[in-house]
Design a protein around this motif. Structure first.
Motif, short mmCIF file in Angstrom:
data_model
loop_
_atom_site.label_atom_id
_atom_site.label_comp_id
_atom_site.label_asym_id
_atom_site.label_seq_id
_atom_site.Cartn_x
_atom_site.Cartn_y
_atom_site.Cartn_z
N LEU A 180 0.82 -1.21 0.00
CA LEU A 180 0.00 0.00 0.00
C LEU A 180 0.86 1.26 0.00
O LEU A 180 0.50 2.27 -0.62
N ALA A 181 2.01 1.20 0.67
CA ALA A 181 2.93 2.34 0.61
C ALA A 181 3.44 2.54 -0.81
O ALA A 181 3.62 3.68 -1.28
N ALA A 184 0.73 4.29 -2.66
CA ALA A 184 0.68 5.71 -2.29
C ALA A 184 1.79 6.50 -2.97
O ALA A 184 1.58 7.64 -3.42
N ALA A 187 0.87 6.95 -6.59
CA ALA A 187 -0.23 7.91 -6.72
C ALA A 187 0.29 9.34 -6.57
O ALA A 187 -0.14 10.24 -7.30
N GLN A 188 1.23 9.55 -5.66
CA GLN A 188 1.80 10.88 -5.49
C GLN A 188 2.62 11.28 -6.71
O GLN A 188 2.54 12.41 -7.20
N VAL A 194 -6.91 8.20 -5.25
CA VAL A 194 -7.20 6.81 -4.91
C VAL A 194 -8.52 6.72 -4.16
O VAL A 194 -8.77 7.47 -3.21
N TYR A 211 -6.04 1.60 4.00
CA TYR A 211 -5.22 2.41 3.10
C TYR A 211 -4.96 3.79 3.68
O TYR A 211 -3.84 4.31 3.60
N LEU A 212 -5.96 4.41 4.30
CA LEU A 212 -5.79 5.77 4.81
C LEU A 212 -4.91 5.83 6.06
O LEU A 212 -4.59 6.93 6.53
N ASP A 216 1.14 9.37 3.38
CA ASP A 216 0.96 9.98 2.06
C ASP A 216 -0.31 9.54 1.35
O ASP A 216 -0.35 9.43 0.12
N THR A 217 -1.37 9.29 2.12
CA THR A 217 -2.65 8.93 1.52
C THR A 217 -3.75 9.94 1.89
O THR A 217 -4.94 9.63 1.77
N ALA A 220 -6.92 10.65 -0.34
CA ALA A 220 -7.66 9.49 -0.82
C ALA A 220 -9.00 9.36 -0.09
O ALA A 220 -9.28 10.05 0.90
#
Length: 376
Positions: A180-181, A184, A187-188, A194, A211-212, A216-217, A220
């Motif tokens: 998940l990291a 993230a 996505a960044q 997301v 995920y949250l 860095d999420t 989202a």
């Protein structure tokens, strides 16, 4: 307490939901994501009281969000701010609303097949374009494929959204903190928003990572619900949870969206998260037993089938390609074995696979696998 051992086949045949009425009475239904359990006692008590008192109006207040926040903190050490949530009718409706906050018609949405078929249908119904980033051969997130999809989807300058399933339906994979990291970070890098479907999260006995809760999420969204873990599909309600930087987007959500959930749904889901922990723990134990039983039954009756035994749901993604049943083995199991399982084809990248729901009694599971074995 054994939620998956309380009901007999005769009990279940009296049900009128789609799982038990879609097929003829001689078919054992191990397909749609309904479990064969009674309602948890605290939920039954609250809903029954509402019926008895004629409390059948509209939902009110932040009880659902507060109950979920307490549950998330206790189970996953995830701090959820109830003020950054919105009540929505169900998870898929909430996903469409989240897509509407971060994208416009024609924009691309990346998904990871094999994945829950409504991901395709709802995204397309919302006027967005599906871009596929398939899972790896092991059924896990493929970050290289995801990066390539982000690049391809954003090539013409349109904003990209990523619709993630955590845990993954149908593979039952529970994504790790490292995976998940990685999501993230990508996505960044590529400016991707997301949106995460975490409806199966409470079914994970240990090791689930929201995920949250990953660094860095903050921009989202997550969709959460008690639907799957407490078998509440008939009592619709869910929460759209915004990361800290997505709060301004959430504030643009139309007020009428909150009119979709039912009062019974709000009561049931709130009670599940607030008072349903003991029942959930008992369910975890029964599902663990059924996973072991399913592995034994597959080895005995379908030794050519392959199953990764993912812990994320009560669903098993079974590779039947060595059984000689073609691209759609579910059709053979239904026609010749009188067992209904989901075809892998609508999940995309699922030829030769089936999805089997083992959220049932050991007796039904045993009989079903014996029938499937006779087909082969």
């Amino acid at each position: 307490m054994h939620p998956l051992r309380d009901l007999t086949l005769e009990d279940l045949r009296r049900r009128t939901s789609v799982k038990w009425r879609e097929y003829e009475p001689d078919v054992l239904p191990l397909w749609v994501a309904e479990m064969d359990v009674r309602l948890a006692e605290p939920i039954a008590r609250v809903v029954s009281r509402a019926v008895a008192e004629g409390d059948t109006g509209y939902p009110h207040g932040a009880g659902y969000a507060e109950a979920f926040a307490a549950f998330a903190d206790e189970r996953w050490s995830w701090s959820v701010d109830p003020s950054r949530t919105a009540l929505v009718a169900d998870v898929m409706t909430g996903i469409v609303e989240a897509l509407g906050l971060v994208s416009t018609p024609g924009d691309p949405v990346v998904v990871n097949p094999p994945v829950y078929p409504p991901f395709f249908g709802y995204v397309e119904h919302a006027g967005r374009a599906v871009v596929e980033a398939p899972l790896s051969e092991e059924g896990r997130l493929d970050l290289d494929a995801l990066e390539a999809a982000f690049i391809h989807a954003g090539a013409d300058g349109r904003p990209v959204t990523y619709l993630l399933c955590n845990p993954q339906n149908p593979t039952a994979v529970v994504h790790t903190a490292a995976e998940l990291a990685g999501v993230a970070a990508l996505a960044q890098t590529y400016g991707v928003r997301v949106v995460v479907d975490e409806i199966h999260a409470p079914l994970v006995a240990e090791g689930f990572v929201p995920y949250l809760s990953v660094p860095d999420t903050a921009n989202a969204f997550s969709l959460v619900s008690a639907t799957k873990a407490w078998n509440l599909a008939g009592m619709k309600a869910a929460l759209l949870v915004a990361g800290e930087d997505a709060a301004a987007d959430l504030a643009r959500l139309p007020e009428v969206v909150g009119h979709g959930p039912s009062h019974f749904g709000d009561l049931a889901h709130t009670t599940a998260f607030r008072e349903g922990g003991d029942w959930l723990d008992a369910l975890h134990a029964d599902l663990a037993d059924n996973r072991k039983l399913l592995a034994q039954l597959l080895a005995t009756h379908l030794p050519g089938a392959r199953w990764a035994e993912g812990p994320g749901t009560f669903l098993a993604w079974i590779d039947c390609r060595e059984l000689g049943l073609g691209d759609d083995p579910a059709a053979a199991f239904l026609e010749r074995g009188r067992v209904a399982v989901n075809s892998g084809l609508p999940f995309r990248s699922g030829a030769g696979h089936v999805r089997l729901n083992f959220g049932t009694t050991p007796e039904i599971l045993t009989e079903a696998l014996e029938r499937m074995g006779r087909v082969v």
